[in-house]
Design a protein around this motif. Sequence first.
Motif, PDB file in Angstrom:
ATOM      1  N   LEU A 141       0.839  -1.205   0.000  1.00  0.00           N
ATOM      2  CA  LEU A 141       0.000   0.000   0.000  1.00  0.00           C
ATOM      3  C   LEU A 141       0.869   1.248   0.000  1.00  0.00           C
ATOM      4  N   LEU A 142       1.930   1.248   0.801  1.00  0.00           N
ATOM      5  CA  LEU A 142       2.825   2.407   0.845  1.00  0.00           C
ATOM      6  C   LEU A 142       3.543   2.592  -0.489  1.00  0.00           C
ATOM      7  N   ALA A 150       7.965   4.260   1.261  1.00  0.00           N
ATOM      8  CA  ALA A 150       8.113   2.807   1.140  1.00  0.00           C
ATOM      9  C   ALA A 150       9.558   2.420   0.883  1.00  0.00           C
ATOM     10  N   GLU A 151      10.238   3.187   0.054  1.00  0.00           N
ATOM     11  CA  GLU A 151      11.637   2.869  -0.258  1.00  0.00           C
ATOM     12  C   GLU A 151      12.510   2.984   0.989  1.00  0.00           C
ATOM     13  N   LEU A 153      11.586   2.629   4.131  1.00  0.00           N
ATOM     14  CA  LEU A 153      11.259   1.550   5.053  1.00  0.00           C
ATOM     15  C   LEU A 153      11.750   0.199   4.531  1.00  0.00           C
ATOM     16  N   ALA A 154      11.663   0.005   3.215  1.00  0.00           N
ATOM     17  CA  ALA A 154      12.097  -1.266   2.622  1.00  0.00           C
ATOM     18  C   ALA A 154      13.593  -1.463   2.769  1.00  0.00           C
ATOM     19  N   ASN A 155      14.342  -0.378   2.833  1.00  0.00           N
ATOM     20  CA  ASN A 155      15.798  -0.454   2.980  1.00  0.00           C
ATOM     21  C   ASN A 155      16.234  -0.360   4.435  1.00  0.00           C
ATOM     22  N   SER A 156      15.362  -0.745   5.334  1.00  0.00           N
ATOM     23  CA  SER A 156      15.641  -0.697   6.762  1.00  0.00           C
ATOM     24  C   SER A 156      15.188  -2.009   7.411  1.00  0.00           C
ATOM     25  N   PRO A 157      15.516  -2.224   8.686  1.00  0.00           N
ATOM     26  CA  PRO A 157      15.036  -3.428   9.379  1.00  0.00           C
ATOM     27  C   PRO A 157      13.513  -3.541   9.431  1.00  0.00           C
ATOM     28  N   ALA A 158      12.799  -2.443   9.187  1.00  0.00           N
ATOM     29  CA  ALA A 158      11.332  -2.482   9.197  1.00  0.00           C
ATOM     30  C   ALA A 158      10.772  -3.382   8.103  1.00  0.00           C
TER      31      ALA A 158
END
Length: 306
Positions: A141-142, A150-151, A153-158
Motif C-alpha cells: 500500500l505504501l 516505502a523505499e 522503510l524497505a531499505n531498513s530493518p522495518a
Amino acid sequence: MSYIGVKTVTIRYPEGSSLAQELNGKNERIQFELNGTTSSQDESGMSEVISAVNRAFIAAQSPVQVEQAAIIYTAVLRGGPQSTLISYRVDLQPTLERYLITTDSSGDIIDLEWRGIVVQEPLVVTAPDIGRININYPIGLLEALYPSIAEKLANSPASTVLEDPILNFDDFNAPMGSWHRLFDPVGTYGTSVGLDTGGAKALSVYSLGESSLREGAHTETEKDADATIDGAQVNVHSTTPPPSGQITIAGYANHQENEGAEFAIVTAEAPAGAQTSTGGFPIQVLLVLGGMMGAVAIFVLLKARK
C-alpha cells in the motif's frame, strides 16, 4: 470458498520527523475486486496470483489446484502526528479443484492439507484507478501511495514486518483432532443458515478459533521492528488476529492422518446409532474458512471428480 487475511500495522515516529510531516493528516481508503483465471489475458495480474496460490498448495503437499479466483482487497490508512495506523483485509476466493483424492468402498476420501496454505511471494496486480499494487505485503500500500516512504522503510530493518505475507494461514495447520467437531445427523445446521447441502441430511462441522481447555487458547500474532529513518527512530508493529475458521462437510466425515498428511473419509450413511435419513445423496463439500478474523465467510464447493 474464502481465505481472509487480516493484518494491522502501526508505524510510530517522533512528532515533527520526516515521516510525521509526510503522513500526518493522511486519510486513505482503497478497495477493489479482481477476477481471473489461469488463462486470463488481461493486465490485472490475476493469472499470476492464481499460479502463486497453486504453488502454495503444492508447498503444503495438497493435490488441490485452482483455475479461477477472485480477490477483494481493502486497506485503510490513518496518519497522525506521532503514528500511522494501516489496516488490511485480503479476501481470496478461489474455486478449489482436485480436493477429492479418491473413492473406494470406505467412502469419498477428501484432502484437508489445503487449509493451512501460506502464500510467501509478492502478489502484484493492476487495480482500477490505482495501478500496480502488491496485495500480499503490507508495504504494498505504501509503495502505491507513498513510494518514497516505502523505499526508506524497505531499505531498513522495518522490512521484516512490512514484507510479512498477509495471506498466511499457517495457524490452520493445527491437527484436525484439535478442531472442535460437531456431527449434525439431520442437517438442522445447514437448514438454519440456508446452506445448499445438495440434498444431504447430515453434516459434519469442524471449527477452529474458540478457546477451551481441550483446544487451548488462540492469541493474536504480533511482530515488531525498529529502524532509523532520516535520523529519527521509528517502530513498526504488526498485529494479526487469532485464527477463526470452519469446515462443513455434507455427510459423515471421519478425519484421519497418514504420514503427516490429514484427510477425511466421507460417507453418506452415519455410523450406527446416529439418526439420519436413509438413502444416498451426491456428496457435496461445503468448505468454510474465515482467515485470521472473527467473522466467518461461507463458501460452497461442488463435488468435482477430477
